[in-house]
Each structure stands twice: as structure tokens, then as C-alpha cells.
Design an enzyme around this catalytic site. Structure first.
Site, PDB file in Angstrom:
ATOM      1  N   CYS A  64       0.875  -1.173   0.000  1.00 45.89           N
ATOM      2  CA  CYS A  64       0.000   0.000   0.000  1.00 45.89           C
ATOM      3  C   CYS A  64       0.913   1.225   0.000  1.00 45.89           C
ATOM      4  O   CYS A  64       2.035   1.154  -0.506  1.00 45.89           O
ATOM      5  CB  CYS A  64      -0.928  -0.027   1.219  1.00 45.89           C
ATOM      6  SG  CYS A  64      -0.048   0.021   2.803  1.00 45.89           S
ATOM      7  N   GLN A  65       0.463   2.317   0.539  1.00 43.57           N
ATOM      8  CA  GLN A  65       1.269   3.539   0.548  1.00 43.57           C
ATOM      9  C   GLN A  65       2.462   3.408   1.500  1.00 43.57           C
ATOM     10  O   GLN A  65       3.594   3.643   1.116  1.00 43.57           O
ATOM     11  CB  GLN A  65       0.383   4.735   0.948  1.00 43.57           C
ATOM     12  CG  GLN A  65       0.970   6.078   0.637  1.00 43.57           C
ATOM     13  CD  GLN A  65       0.980   6.386  -0.861  1.00 43.57           C
ATOM     14  OE1 GLN A  65       0.334   5.724  -1.658  1.00 43.57           O
ATOM     15  NE2 GLN A  65       1.748   7.383  -1.234  1.00 43.57           N
TER      16      GLN A  65
END
Length: 106
Positions: A64-65
Site C-alpha cells: 500500500c502507501q
């Protein structure tokens, strides 16, 4: 316990041609800014709907981020019986900071 991999190790495994599934679990808005090469996009909230489509014969690297959501997603998938999931520590932020390629989402 969730298995993790760092960006440098993942990049070397990709370069070596290992057969890995890279799964970007960020939102549409986030992936519009780019993603890891050869990744598939599957927003986190859709993971339960795709459980029977995940390969059992290769490692699935989730990211993810920052690595937080993908860590939770790995925990969820492990609770559902998948043991071949690995979290990218630091997410795409660490990948980019390491100078590795980011490609346009297509």
C-alpha cells in the site's frame, strides 16, 4: 506473524525473475499516481471477494502507501488460511525512496 520484505530485497527478487504476485491494495486515486512494475491492482476492500482467485503456488506480495494497510491485509488473508502472503515494509513510499521504478497504472 506477518512475513515482511523490504524494497531492496523485493527488487532483487524481481530482477532475478522470481515468480511473484505483486498486489497493490490502494485506492483508485492512489494508484493513479503510479505503482510497482507488473503489479495487479485490487483495492483492499475487495480482497474478501477474490479469496478463491489467489494462487497457492507463488508468494503474494501485498503493498500500500506506507505498509500499514497491507500489513493488516496480510493478517486478514492469513486468518483466512493463506500462508503465502508477504507485506512490503514501508510500502510504495519506501520503494520510491529507494529509487526503484514506478510505472503508470493502466
Amino acid at each position: 506473524m506477518v512475513k515482511e520484505i523490504d524494497s531492496k530485497k523485493l527488487e532483487s527478487r524481481i530482477t532475478a525473475g522470481e515468480d511473484l504476485m505483486l498486489l497493490d491494495i490502494r485506492s483508485e486515486t492512489e494508484v493513479a499516481h503510479g505503482m510497482l512494475p507488473n503489479s495487479e491492482h485490487l483495492p483492499m476492500h475487495l480482497l474478501p471477494t477474490k479469496m478463491n482467485e489467489f494462487p497457492a503456488d507463488k508468494e503474494i506480495i501485498l503493498y500500500c502507501q506506507s505498509g500499514a494497510r497491507s500489513h493488516h491485509a496480510c493478517m486478514y488473508l492469513m486468518q483466512q488460511g493463506l500462508q503465502n502472503v508477504v507485506n512490503l515494509r514501508g510500502g510504495i513510499i519506501d520503494w520510491a525512496r529507494s529509487g526503484f521504478e514506478i510505472v503508470a497504472y493502466s
